[in-house]
Design a protein around this motif. Structure first.
Motif, PDB file in Angstrom:
ATOM      1  N   ARG A  76      43.558  39.926  31.988  1.00  0.00           N
ATOM      2  CA  ARG A  76      44.836  39.931  31.242  1.00  0.00           C
ATOM      3  C   ARG A  76      45.955  40.547  32.089  1.00  0.00           C
ATOM      4  O   ARG A  76      47.098  40.110  32.072  1.00  0.00           O
ATOM      5  CB  ARG A  76      44.691  40.715  29.923  1.00  0.00           C
ATOM      6  N   PHE A  77      45.577  41.566  32.839  1.00  0.00           N
ATOM      7  CA  PHE A  77      46.550  42.228  33.728  1.00  0.00           C
ATOM      8  C   PHE A  77      47.083  41.212  34.752  1.00  0.00           C
ATOM      9  O   PHE A  77      48.293  41.135  34.991  1.00  0.00           O
ATOM     10  CB  PHE A  77      45.866  43.406  34.413  1.00  0.00           C
ATOM     11  N   ALA A  78      46.180  40.426  35.323  1.00  0.00           N
ATOM     12  CA  ALA A  78      46.603  39.413  36.307  1.00  0.00           C
ATOM     13  C   ALA A  78      47.541  38.407  35.641  1.00  0.00           C
ATOM     14  O   ALA A  78      48.557  38.004  36.227  1.00  0.00           O
ATOM     15  CB  ALA A  78      45.378  38.707  36.884  1.00  0.00           C
ATOM     16  N   GLN A  79      47.205  38.027  34.404  1.00  0.00           N
ATOM     17  CA  GLN A  79      48.080  37.073  33.696  1.00  0.00           C
ATOM     18  C   GLN A  79      49.465  37.681  33.452  1.00  0.00           C
ATOM     19  O   GLN A  79      50.484  37.028  33.633  1.00  0.00           O
ATOM     20  CB  GLN A  79      47.449  36.675  32.361  1.00  0.00           C
ATOM     21  N   LYS A  85      56.073  38.172  37.489  1.00  0.00           N
ATOM     22  CA  LYS A  85      56.135  38.142  38.968  1.00  0.00           C
ATOM     23  C   LYS A  85      57.578  38.156  39.482  1.00  0.00           C
ATOM     24  O   LYS A  85      57.904  38.912  40.414  1.00  0.00           O
ATOM     25  CB  LYS A  85      55.386  36.904  39.494  1.00  0.00           C
ATOM     26  N   ALA A  86      58.448  37.345  38.873  1.00  0.00           N
ATOM     27  CA  ALA A  86      59.821  37.250  39.384  1.00  0.00           C
ATOM     28  C   ALA A  86      60.531  38.598  39.279  1.00  0.00           C
ATOM     29  O   ALA A  86      61.219  39.036  40.210  1.00  0.00           O
ATOM     30  CB  ALA A  86      60.583  36.185  38.606  1.00  0.00           C
ATOM     31  N   GLU A  87      60.309  39.276  38.157  1.00  0.00           N
ATOM     32  CA  GLU A  87      60.978  40.569  37.924  1.00  0.00           C
ATOM     33  C   GLU A  87      60.443  41.643  38.885  1.00  0.00           C
ATOM     34  O   GLU A  87      61.207  42.423  39.461  1.00  0.00           O
ATOM     35  CB  GLU A  87      60.650  40.903  36.456  1.00  0.00           C
ATOM     36  N   VAL A 107      53.249  40.874  45.307  1.00  0.00           N
ATOM     37  CA  VAL A 107      52.841  40.793  43.897  1.00  0.00           C
ATOM     38  C   VAL A 107      51.668  39.805  43.756  1.00  0.00           C
ATOM     39  O   VAL A 107      50.697  40.070  43.038  1.00  0.00           O
ATOM     40  CB  VAL A 107      54.020  40.351  43.003  1.00  0.00           C
ATOM     41  N   GLN A 108      51.755  38.677  44.469  1.00  0.00           N
ATOM     42  CA  GLN A 108      50.694  37.673  44.362  1.00  0.00           C
ATOM     43  C   GLN A 108      49.345  38.246  44.813  1.00  0.00           C
ATOM     44  O   GLN A 108      48.298  37.938  44.238  1.00  0.00           O
ATOM     45  CB  GLN A 108      51.052  36.428  45.203  1.00  0.00           C
ATOM     46  N   GLU A 109      49.391  39.095  45.822  1.00  0.00           N
ATOM     47  CA  GLU A 109      48.149  39.693  46.304  1.00  0.00           C
ATOM     48  C   GLU A 109      47.497  40.544  45.203  1.00  0.00           C
ATOM     49  O   GLU A 109      46.277  40.545  45.033  1.00  0.00           O
ATOM     50  CB  GLU A 109      48.457  40.557  47.522  1.00  0.00           C
ATOM     51  N   ALA A 110      48.339  41.233  44.452  1.00  0.00           N
ATOM     52  CA  ALA A 110      47.805  42.035  43.343  1.00  0.00           C
ATOM     53  C   ALA A 110      47.256  41.132  42.239  1.00  0.00           C
ATOM     54  O   ALA A 110      46.232  41.456  41.605  1.00  0.00           O
ATOM     55  CB  ALA A 110      48.906  42.943  42.792  1.00  0.00           C
ATOM     56  N   MET A 113      43.941  39.874  43.556  1.00  0.00           N
ATOM     57  CA  MET A 113      42.924  40.936  43.544  1.00  0.00           C
ATOM     58  C   MET A 113      42.429  41.204  42.124  1.00  0.00           C
ATOM     59  O   MET A 113      41.233  41.426  41.896  1.00  0.00           O
ATOM     60  CB  MET A 113      43.519  42.221  44.152  1.00  0.00           C
ATOM     61  N   SER A 114      43.348  41.160  41.172  1.00  0.00           N
ATOM     62  CA  SER A 114      42.954  41.464  39.791  1.00  0.00           C
ATOM     63  C   SER A 114      42.067  40.360  39.231  1.00  0.00           C
ATOM     64  O   SER A 114      41.077  40.638  38.545  1.00  0.00           O
ATOM     65  CB  SER A 114      44.191  41.688  38.929  1.00  0.00           C
ATOM     66  N   TYR A 115      42.392  39.104  39.520  1.00  0.00           N
ATOM     67  CA  TYR A 115      41.503  38.006  39.097  1.00  0.00           C
ATOM     68  C   TYR A 115      40.136  38.147  39.771  1.00  0.00           C
ATOM     69  O   TYR A 115      39.101  37.975  39.136  1.00  0.00           O
ATOM     70  CB  TYR A 115      42.108  36.644  39.451  1.00  0.00           C
ATOM     71  N   TYR A 116      40.175  38.446  41.054  1.00  0.00           N
ATOM     72  CA  TYR A 116      38.911  38.545  41.794  1.00  0.00           C
ATOM     73  C   TYR A 116      38.035  39.664  41.209  1.00  0.00           C
ATOM     74  O   TYR A 116      36.842  39.465  40.953  1.00  0.00           O
ATOM     75  CB  TYR A 116      39.221  38.805  43.277  1.00  0.00           C
ATOM     76  N   MET A 117      38.640  40.819  40.976  1.00  0.00           N
ATOM     77  CA  MET A 117      37.855  41.939  40.460  1.00  0.00           C
ATOM     78  C   MET A 117      37.475  41.730  38.990  1.00  0.00           C
ATOM     79  O   MET A 117      36.464  42.252  38.528  1.00  0.00           O
ATOM     80  CB  MET A 117      38.615  43.258  40.647  1.00  0.00           C
ATOM     81  N   ALA A 118      38.271  40.946  38.261  1.00  0.00           N
ATOM     82  CA  ALA A 118      37.873  40.587  36.894  1.00  0.00           C
ATOM     83  C   ALA A 118      36.527  39.874  36.951  1.00  0.00           C
ATOM     84  O   ALA A 118      35.617  40.137  36.144  1.00  0.00           O
ATOM     85  CB  ALA A 118      38.932  39.692  36.256  1.00  0.00           C
TER      86      ALA A 118
END
Ligand code: NAD
Length: 499
Positions: A76-79, A85-87, A107-110, A113-118
């Protein structure tokens, strides 16, 4: 001290806001134009102690939340980060200064990473193995450790917190996070979204303030068993020393002095693009920035002249302007340090090919801008070829052949990223084997890591750990080996032998 128009923020502990016990504050200002972006608590040891106590208590509940559920929070955090992202990108161009495309990449890297770790929430693999005895079952599992102290630099203000916080959370740890004092507002936004994603109160806490006060207390606190720090080598050394008494786990990602090798047979157009991107992207303020370019004799003159004209065409300006290629450096101290290295290079006898000065005019005087700087005829032992400048300065070093290029590339105290431009597959494979670094790129610059591979360096770049990929899990878990004997009798390993 209140500043008109700029919001005042608090530490975030147990889901509530707190001023620093001392009542002191500091400001976050833009390196691009000096705008004040926020006022933050200048915290001390008491503030850290409060956050650690809360995080320690929250650990007892969070560690029992099933890992797939913890992973769903990260999903959910990644979503949410994708939605914002723009902000976040725009804010980063103001608070940290990098240009829009690179801020979006941060920002995209985060998000990645969040999707990957999910996904790790449904893996976190251990092992099952046969037992040497009958009717016995063996396995190893990863266990969370407790409160993780997260200490981050300003140069990747969203990505680096995600490299640490996402794996730490999915593994079941709780967090006390100290963002860099140059980018506290981005740290705030990061945690606001984590809370919106469903991280329970007390699981992620933020304490703002300096390394000597907040960071140092985290490092010495007996209830913080893990410290993960990205920063300079000197800070890493201090942290290891200060943590020794508590024998805590220390994960360090430190400096770099990365080199790009260009051989005679290289595609020079590609090499020029790779060097410009790696040396001057983020104004050279990446741990993986190419601050040395090692060029074989036959390509040296052509490459040097193309680099000079390309560097001189780069447009300096505020990061939020679409036309800007190179943004400001982070603060006045950095500007002075970078300029002092220009003088050091000149004094050492290197040839200043272009740049070497603070940029001014066209509104640049409001911020901290430095012209992309190239030195030629650099000896590998000069200070500009050995020390991390962390600015838009790179040193061209001439070598006669591949072996000398590898020797020079390895001839530094750091070992983060490395690169070679060549069309010779044999030399490419030898470079992959012989470059002593955590990362090697072939026919690409020194930057561009992806989140599912280990990230980190050899020698003084760290202390043997890796960030990202599954390797990151080793920082945030302890292995436990479990033996289940279902024979109904006492079996003794190494003494009873099953037949
Ligand atoms: P820094 O070492 O000055 O600070 C890093 C963090 O450590 C900050 O939050 C700071 O407040 C804190 N800190 C400082 N002294 C401390 C202490 N005694 N105890 C605890 N915490 C302390 O680095 P910086 O200027 O913010 O960042 C630039 C450095 O980071 C460069 O050397 C760069 O190469 C390195 N870096 C490395 C990587 C990597 O992955 N290897 C990535 C990005 C940046």
């Amino acid at each position: 001290m209140a500043v008109t128009g700029a919001r005042t923020f608090k530490n975030f502990i147990g889901g509530e806001g707190f001023d620093a016990v001392s009542g002191e504050t500091f400001e976050s200002t833009s390196p691009a134009d000096g705008e004040t972006l926020g006022v933050f608590p200048k915290s001390g040891a008491e503030d850290v102690d409060r956050a650690v106590a809360v995080a320690k208590q929250a650990f007892e509940e969070w560690r029992l939340v099933p890992a797939p559920r913890r992973g769903e929070v990260l999903f959910r955090f990644a979503q949410l980060m994708t939605e914002h992202k723009a902000e976040l990108t725009e804010l980063m161009t103001h608070e940290m200064g990098k240009v829009k495309a690179e801020a979006g990449g941060d920002v995209q890297e985060a998000i990645d990473m969040s999707y990957y770790m999910a996904g790790e929430g449904r893996r976190l693999w251990g092992q099952t193995t046969p037992s040497e005895l009958r009717d016995k079952f063996n396995m190893s599992v990863r266990m969370p450790i407790g409160v993780v102290g997260v200490i981050t630099p300003w140069n990747f203000p969203i990505a680096i917190p995600s490299w640490k916080i996402a794996p730490a959370l999915v593994c079941g740890n709780t967090i006390v996070f100290k963002p860099a004092t140059d980018t506290p507002l981005l740290g705030e936004k990061f945690v606001e979204l984590l809370v919106e994603a469903g991280v329970p109160a007390g699981v992620v806490n933020v304490v703002h303030g300096g390394g000597g006060a907040v960071g140092d207390r985290m490092v010495r606190h007996p209830d913080v068993p893990v410290i993960t720090l990205t920063g300079s080598r000197d800070t890493g050394v201090q942290v290891m020393r200060n943590a020794a008494e508590c024998l805590k786990h220390i994960h360090l990602e430190l400096g770099g002095k990365n080199a790009i090798i260009v051989l005679d047979d290289a595609d020079l157009d590609l090499a020029v693009d790779g060097i410009l991107w790696s040396a001057f992207g983020t104004s050279g303020q990446r741990c993986t920035a190419a601050s040395r370019v090692i060029v074989q004799d036959g390509a040296y003159d052509a490459l040097a002249s193309r680099l000079v004209s390309a560097a001189e065409q780069l447009r300096l300006g505020v990061g939020w302007d679409d036309d800007t290629d190179v943004g400001p450096v982070i603060n006045e101290g950095a500007l002075e340090k970078i300029h002092s290295y220009t003088q050091i290079g000149i004094d050492e006898g290197a040839k200043l090919l272009t740049g070497g000065e603070v940029a001014s005019g066209n509104g640049l005087d409001k911020g901290f801008y430095y012209r992309p700087t190239l030195f030629g005829d650099v000896d590998p032992q000069m200070r500009i070829a050995q020390e991390e400048i962390f600015g838009p300065t790179t040193a061209l070093i001439r070598v006669k052949d591949f072996d000398e290029a590898v020797r020079v590339s390895n001839g530094i105290r750091y070992g983060l990223s490395s690169s070679i431009f060549t069309r010779d597959v044999n030399k490419a494979f030898r470079a992959m084997r012989d470059l002593v670094a955590g990362i090697t790129y072939v026919n690409a610059g020194t930057i561009g890591a992806e989140v599912h591979l280990p990230f980190g360096g050899t020698k003084d770049t760290g202390n043997g750990h890796r960030e990202a990929g599954q390797a990151a899990l080793d920082v945030f878990t302890e292995w436990k080996s479990i033996y289940v004997d279902y024979s109904g009798k006492l079996q003794k390993a190494q003494i009873d032998t099953a037949t």
